[in-house]
Scaffold this motif. Sequence first.
Motif, short mmCIF file in Angstrom:
data_model
loop_
_atom_site.label_atom_id
_atom_site.label_comp_id
_atom_site.label_asym_id
_atom_site.label_seq_id
_atom_site.Cartn_x
_atom_site.Cartn_y
_atom_site.Cartn_z
N TYR A 239 -2.44 8.03 7.37
CA TYR A 239 -2.95 7.90 6.00
C TYR A 239 -1.75 7.78 5.07
CZ TYR A 239 -5.89 9.26 1.92
OH TYR A 239 -6.57 9.30 0.72
N GLY B 231 -4.67 2.96 3.68
CA GLY B 231 -4.62 3.57 2.35
C GLY B 231 -5.58 2.85 1.42
N HIS B 232 -5.52 3.19 0.15
CA HIS B 232 -6.50 2.69 -0.81
C HIS B 232 -6.13 1.34 -1.42
CE1 HIS B 232 -8.69 6.46 -0.52
NE2 HIS B 232 -7.52 7.08 -0.59
N ASP B 233 -4.89 0.90 -1.21
CA ASP B 233 -4.44 -0.37 -1.81
C ASP B 233 -4.30 -1.44 -0.74
OD1 ASP B 233 -3.83 0.63 -4.62
OD2 ASP B 233 -2.59 1.98 -3.41
N SER C 241 -1.33 8.23 2.02
CA SER C 241 -1.15 9.37 1.10
C SER C 241 -0.31 10.48 1.75
CB SER C 241 -2.53 9.93 0.70
OG SER C 241 -2.39 11.09 -0.07
N ARG D 286 2.59 6.41 -7.32
CA ARG D 286 1.57 7.35 -7.82
C ARG D 286 2.00 8.80 -7.65
NH1 ARG D 286 -2.67 3.78 -6.34
NH2 ARG D 286 -2.64 4.45 -4.18
N LYS D 287 2.56 9.10 -6.49
CA LYS D 287 2.87 10.50 -6.17
C LYS D 287 4.17 10.99 -6.80
CE LYS D 287 0.27 11.09 -1.90
NZ LYS D 287 -0.81 11.80 -2.58
N LYS E 45 2.79 1.46 -3.61
CA LYS E 45 1.92 1.92 -4.70
C LYS E 45 1.65 3.42 -4.60
CE LYS E 45 -0.56 -2.24 -6.05
NZ LYS E 45 -1.85 -2.94 -6.13
N GLU E 46 1.44 3.92 -3.39
CA GLU E 46 1.17 5.35 -3.21
C GLU E 46 2.39 6.19 -3.57
OE1 GLU E 46 -1.27 8.35 -2.82
OE2 GLU E 46 -2.04 6.39 -2.23
N GLN F 232 0.82 -1.22 0.00
CA GLN F 232 0.00 0.00 0.00
C GLN F 232 0.85 1.27 0.00
OE1 GLN F 232 -2.76 0.56 3.28
NE2 GLN F 232 -1.39 -0.27 4.82
N ALA G 59 3.37 9.19 2.25
CA ALA G 59 4.15 9.20 1.00
C ALA G 59 4.61 10.61 0.65
CB ALA G 59 3.30 8.62 -0.13
#
Length: 281
Positions: free
Chosen positions: A184, A152-154, A186, A19-20, A15-16, A12, A189
């Motif tokens: 969080y 997180g989202h993953d 996000s 993305r960022k 992956k974040e 998780q 990260a």
Amino acid sequence: MVKILITGAHGQLGKELVRKSHLSHSIVSLGKKELDITSQDQVENVILHFKPQYIIHTAAFTSAEQCEIQRKKAFEVNALGAGIVAKTAEKVDARLFYISTDYVFDGKKNSPYTVEDKPNPLSIYGMSKLLGERLVLLSKNASIIRTSWLFGHDGSNFVKTMLKLAKMGKEVKVVNDQIGCPTYVSDLAETILQLLEKKNGIYHVSNSGYCSWYTFAQTIFEEAGFDSKLVKPVTTKEYGAICPRPEYSIMENNSLVKQGIKPLRHWKEALNEFMRKELSQ
């Protein structure tokens, strides 16, 4: 463009981070299928080939319960693997960031843990991560980032589990005597990427505020529009987990402030954003 190697890139946090950072940096993202961090040959081949300027080492065996059962694997991945990555990073002069945990502390303190506090882990997970920290810090160009209670989202995490249970409408028993800081992914990260430009050291990075797992679960139910009375408090002893956990693992973020980085927002604000994104999908 700065080249960053991210290990554990399918988790998780990994992956974040991808993305960022992929628009502003040159990213090499490798999961455990692409890179076995316990294999010195594989690690050397990858790092010497890509020659990254930064390595963000998120790869870990993170199931605290499973670490108690698979002890050898816990130390191989969380400690020896981290040591192999750190030693190889030095060969290409890459700066290493090792993601660690609040579980390096025993939870006997009654005020927030600082980076100067002496770790004393209770669990195999905590011990393996602390040994990983020590092996990483043998390198001259490395930082430790301790964090806690990630969502997180993953992948799977506490918030997602609570949402699933809330939708089923059943009573949920949640521990009320462990206090810590939800974080969080996000926000974590973003802070890690800010730390790339700061000096080496040990950093505590978690969202502001604190709560028990029970209060956290109640808030998740409320935020998602479910009945928080379905959440019932139990003691750690009553819950009966295998892994001993710190009762109190709040970490202060002063090491960030000293580097000019704003403390992370309150966990409730972060949870609110997570919920908006998660429930709109």
